[in-house]
Enzyme design. Structure first.
Site, mmCIF file in Angstrom:
data_model
loop_
_atom_site.group_PDB
_atom_site.id
_atom_site.type_symbol
_atom_site.label_atom_id
_atom_site.label_comp_id
_atom_site.label_asym_id
_atom_site.label_seq_id
_atom_site.Cartn_x
_atom_site.Cartn_y
_atom_site.Cartn_z
ATOM 1 N N GLU A 137 3.446 7.715 -17.271
ATOM 2 C CA GLU A 137 2.525 8.453 -17.905
ATOM 3 C C GLU A 137 2.021 9.796 -16.868
ATOM 4 O OE1 GLU A 137 -1.121 6.627 -18.933
ATOM 5 O OE2 GLU A 137 -1.124 7.649 -20.852
ATOM 6 N N GLY B 21 -5.881 2.711 -18.477
ATOM 7 C CA GLY B 21 -4.613 2.571 -18.368
ATOM 8 C C GLY B 21 -4.004 1.202 -18.356
ATOM 9 N N LYS C 70 -19.833 0.735 -21.234
ATOM 10 C CA LYS C 70 -19.467 1.368 -20.183
ATOM 11 C C LYS C 70 -18.834 2.722 -20.084
ATOM 12 C CE LYS C 70 -16.906 0.904 -16.557
ATOM 13 N NZ LYS C 70 -17.007 2.244 -16.057
ATOM 14 N N GLU D 19 -2.257 -0.505 -16.334
ATOM 15 C CA GLU D 19 -2.424 -1.277 -15.229
ATOM 16 C C GLU D 19 -3.925 -1.786 -15.069
ATOM 17 O OE1 GLU D 19 -1.035 -3.002 -12.324
ATOM 18 O OE2 GLU D 19 0.307 -1.473 -13.290
ATOM 19 N N THR D 20 -4.866 -1.179 -15.661
ATOM 20 C CA THR D 20 -6.277 -1.596 -15.737
ATOM 21 C C THR D 20 -6.391 -2.743 -16.887
ATOM 22 O OG1 THR D 20 -7.039 0.506 -15.181
ATOM 23 C CG2 THR D 20 -8.673 -1.134 -15.799
ATOM 24 N N GLU E 13 -16.463 6.293 -14.884
ATOM 25 C CA GLU E 13 -17.479 6.582 -13.859
ATOM 26 C C GLU E 13 -17.585 8.264 -13.883
ATOM 27 O OE1 GLU E 13 -14.913 4.528 -13.715
ATOM 28 O OE2 GLU E 13 -14.009 4.486 -11.875
HETATM 29 P P1 NAD Z 1 -8.732 3.553 -16.304
HETATM 30 O O1 NAD Z 1 -8.029 2.331 -16.755
HETATM 31 O O2 NAD Z 1 -8.707 3.769 -14.691
HETATM 32 O O3 NAD Z 1 -10.352 3.369 -16.698
HETATM 33 C C1 NAD Z 1 -10.690 3.165 -17.882
HETATM 34 C C2 NAD Z 1 -12.049 2.604 -17.827
HETATM 35 O O4 NAD Z 1 -11.856 1.080 -17.426
HETATM 36 C C3 NAD Z 1 -13.229 3.251 -16.988
HETATM 37 O O5 NAD Z 1 -14.220 3.030 -17.544
HETATM 38 C C4 NAD Z 1 -12.992 2.304 -15.563
HETATM 39 O O6 NAD Z 1 -14.278 2.378 -14.926
HETATM 40 C C5 NAD Z 1 -12.714 1.022 -16.180
HETATM 41 N N1 NAD Z 1 -12.258 -0.060 -15.130
HETATM 42 C C6 NAD Z 1 -11.326 0.374 -14.172
HETATM 43 N N2 NAD Z 1 -11.164 -1.032 -13.608
HETATM 44 C C7 NAD Z 1 -11.774 -1.766 -14.031
HETATM 45 C C8 NAD Z 1 -11.842 -3.287 -14.055
HETATM 46 N N3 NAD Z 1 -11.089 -3.760 -13.179
HETATM 47 N N4 NAD Z 1 -12.435 -4.249 -14.780
HETATM 48 C C9 NAD Z 1 -13.176 -3.631 -15.803
HETATM 49 N N5 NAD Z 1 -13.292 -1.994 -16.076
HETATM 50 C C10 NAD Z 1 -12.557 -1.392 -15.261
HETATM 51 O O7 NAD Z 1 -8.392 4.867 -17.127
HETATM 52 P P2 NAD Z 1 -8.788 6.335 -17.284
HETATM 53 O O8 NAD Z 1 -8.150 6.975 -15.838
HETATM 54 O O9 NAD Z 1 -9.972 6.536 -17.208
HETATM 55 O O10 NAD Z 1 -8.179 6.868 -18.429
HETATM 56 C C11 NAD Z 1 -6.801 7.373 -18.552
HETATM 57 C C12 NAD Z 1 -5.922 5.987 -19.131
HETATM 58 O O11 NAD Z 1 -6.409 5.987 -20.545
HETATM 59 C C13 NAD Z 1 -4.630 6.557 -19.666
HETATM 60 O O12 NAD Z 1 -3.424 5.557 -19.111
HETATM 61 C C14 NAD Z 1 -4.855 6.868 -20.914
HETATM 62 O O13 NAD Z 1 -3.455 6.561 -21.625
HETATM 63 C C15 NAD Z 1 -5.433 5.617 -21.565
HETATM 64 N N6 NAD Z 1 -5.858 5.908 -22.992
HETATM 65 C C16 NAD Z 1 -5.804 5.114 -23.779
HETATM 66 C C17 NAD Z 1 -6.028 5.501 -25.015
HETATM 67 C C18 NAD Z 1 -5.384 4.803 -26.481
HETATM 68 O O14 NAD Z 1 -6.091 4.789 -27.630
HETATM 69 N N7 NAD Z 1 -4.403 3.915 -26.089
HETATM 70 C C19 NAD Z 1 -7.118 6.623 -25.352
HETATM 71 C C20 NAD Z 1 -7.423 7.291 -24.205
HETATM 72 C C21 NAD Z 1 -7.048 6.947 -22.920
#
Ligand code: NAD
Length: 485
Positions: free
Chosen positions: A381, A228, A172, A230-231, A175
């Site tokens: 962040e 993230g 997935k 939080e997620t 979005e």
């Molecule tokens: P996000 O957490 O908002 O979304 C990430 C993914 O999770 C998306 O595909 C989203 O649709 C999905 N998602 C959201 N809510 C969900 C739920 N309740 N259940 C299942 N899936 C859900 O993050 P983002 O805004 O897309 O990306 C930015 C974040 O990702 C930043 O915090 C960044 O630090 C982190 N990140 C971490 C790494 C790493 O290797 N540690 C790499 C890239 C990005």
């Protein structure tokens, strides 16, 4: 504009709802893609489950699985130009960076293709007339949930080790950025004909519905997530309500970047910028929390401002541009709000601190000085082109400030004193530490965080472990009955 479907069991399937994908550089509509609901997502999960339980994939030899991955790498290299352009249109990153991402994506498939034949078991010296074996087996069906900042690279980091291990997958994408993943899926049937149906499935949709369906599905054995913090917490809670399943999380960061007075100033300033402004600062490991030794603070900030003024912002398709728009207008507004809040808390805007006028989700490279550990901007962040500068007086204070965060993804230290650089490296509580550089990342080396930056590791030999189960086998060599009763 035709609506892109879901890729399930090697077929394109329409969904009831759709989402329009926007070019963040100018607001143009780029595509309309399926927005999978729970039922439609479940179809993909069922296809992956059936492909794992009764498809031909699990009978493939390791060599054959490896060759499938090599074919995928070749496919990515063949279409690299088209994919890079699409990544830039969808996500906003400069084309020069997208070109690197495509090369890294192909390399990642090659690396894990080679690793398919190096998944080793062990023999265990048990105290009995027996042979004790440890076998490695695929974990099963893997749900792969990825973010928007490196769309196709994040696909590779998860799909490549999962397939090498023998898993079947449902991917997935975020979005906001599904377009390169959709192209990738579209070429598979023709260009990688040895990949059986149902082994790779792609669902596009949001987190709440589509992502959560993957997380909660009893048909899925493993969730590999990047996004993230939080997620990540949300996902742990959601899984725990009904189930126990394998999980790996790559989460956010607020990584320290320490500059000692004896560092090579030109190289350090150059590294400071690269470590925090590439990909518009939308990098989980961005080392954007600058900790600068007091005696060079002013000189360092002046050099930083001078150098940052050279960062060319503009149309990311222009090969000379080094900073494109942020991924969406909403995200740009979020970054702007965080900077405004920092100003209210007493941070000084030494450069940038605003969105330029005109179309596109742009935000200027921003340097905030006079940032103290009490301010939210020191801890939270930003995920945009914003760095903070905080002075320190000695090594002990630098280490304390570096670790004063709930995150622990990465860190960097600049010093020409090898003893000090390595002492500090050892003290930083993070999964990745760069010495006299920032951001290099290779498939051969592990990636992941301490503390609230996640659990598990991607890449290297550790990356494939996340998709493997461990089975103990005991082979009795005593022919006589045990005689216990
Ligand atoms: P996000 O957490 O908002 O979304 C990430 C993914 O999770 C998306 O595909 C989203 O649709 C999905 N998602 C959201 N809510 C969900 C739920 N309740 N259940 C299942 N899936 C859900 O993050 P983002 O805004 O897309 O990306 C930015 C974040 O990702 C930043 O915090 C960044 O630090 C982190 N990140 C971490 C790494 C790493 O290797 N540690 C790499 C890239 C990005």
């Amino acid at each position: 504009m035709k609506t892109e479907g879901l890729y399930i069991n090697q077929k394109w399937v329409a969904a009831k709802k759709s989402r329009t994908i926007i070019n963040p550089a100018n607001g143009d509509k780029l595509a309309v893609v399926a927005e999978a609901d729970a039922k439609e997502t479940t179809k993909a999960i069922e296809a992956a489950r059936a492909a794992f339980d009764s498809g031909p994939w699990r009978e493939y030899t390791a060599q054959r699985r490896g060759r499938v991955l090599f074919a995928i790498a070749e496919m990515v290299r063949k279409h690299a130009k088209e994919l890079a352009r699409l990544e830039t249109l969808n996500m906003g990153k400069p084309l020069a960076e997208s070109d690197f991402d495509m090369a890294d994506t192909a390399t990642c498939f090659e690396y894990f293709g080679g690793m398919a034949t190096k998944i080793m078991g062990e023999t265990n010296p048990v105290p009995d007339n027996a042979i004790s074996l440890t076998l490695k087996e695929p974990v099963g069906v893997a749900g792969l949930i990825i973010p928007w900042n490196y769309p196709i690279m994040m696909l590779a980091w998860k799909v490549a080790p999962a397939l090498a291990a023998g898993c079947t997958v449902i991917l997935k994408p975020a979005e906001q950025t599904p377009l390169t993943a959709l192209k990738f899926a579209g070429w598979l049937a023709e260009e990688v004909p040895d990949l059986p149906p149902g082994v790779f499935n792609l669902v596009t949709g949001d987190g709440e519905t589509c992502g959560n369906t993957l997380v909660r599905s009893p048909l899925i054995d493993k969730i590999a997530f990047t996004g993230g913090t939080e997620t990540g917490r949300h996902i742990i809670q959601n899984i725990g309500q009904t189930e126990v399943k394998k999980i790996s999380l790559e989460l956010g960061g607020k990584s320290p970047h320490i500059f000692f007075a004896d560092a090579d100033m030109a190289a350090a300033v150059d590294g400071a910028l690269f470590g925090s402004f590439i990909n518009q600062g939308e990098v989980c490991s961005a080392t954007s929390r600058f900790l600068v030794e007091k005696k060079i603070h002013d000189e360092f900030v002046d050099a930083l401002i001078k150098q940052s003024k050279k960062v060319k912002m503009g149309d990311p398709l222009d090969a000379s541009v080094k900073m494109g728009p942020l991924v969406t207008h909403e995200h740009r507004d979020r970054v702007a709000k965080m900077v405004d809040a920092a100003k209210k808390e007493g941070a000084h805007v030494a450069l940038g601190g605003k969105a330029p006028s005109g179309a596109g989700a742009y935000y200027e490279p921003t340097i905030l000085t006079k940032v103290t550990p009490k301010m939210k901007i020191f801890r939270d962040e930003v995920f945009g082109p914003v760095v903070t500068v905080t002075p320190f007086k000695d090594e002990a204070e630098a280490i304390a400030l570096a670790n004063d965060t709930p995150y622990g993804l990465a860190g960097a230290v600049w010093s020409r004193d090898i003893f000090r650089a390595l002492r500090v490296m050892k003290q930083i509580r993070a999964g990745i530490v760069w010495v006299n550089s920032s951001q290099p990342c290779y498939c051969e080396a592990p990636w992941g965080g301490y503390k609230q930056s996640g659990m598990g590791r991607e890449l290297g030999k550790y990356g494939i472990e996340e998709f493997l189960e461990t089975k103990q086998v005991h082979i009795n060599l005593n022919e006589a009955p045990l005689g216990w009763y």
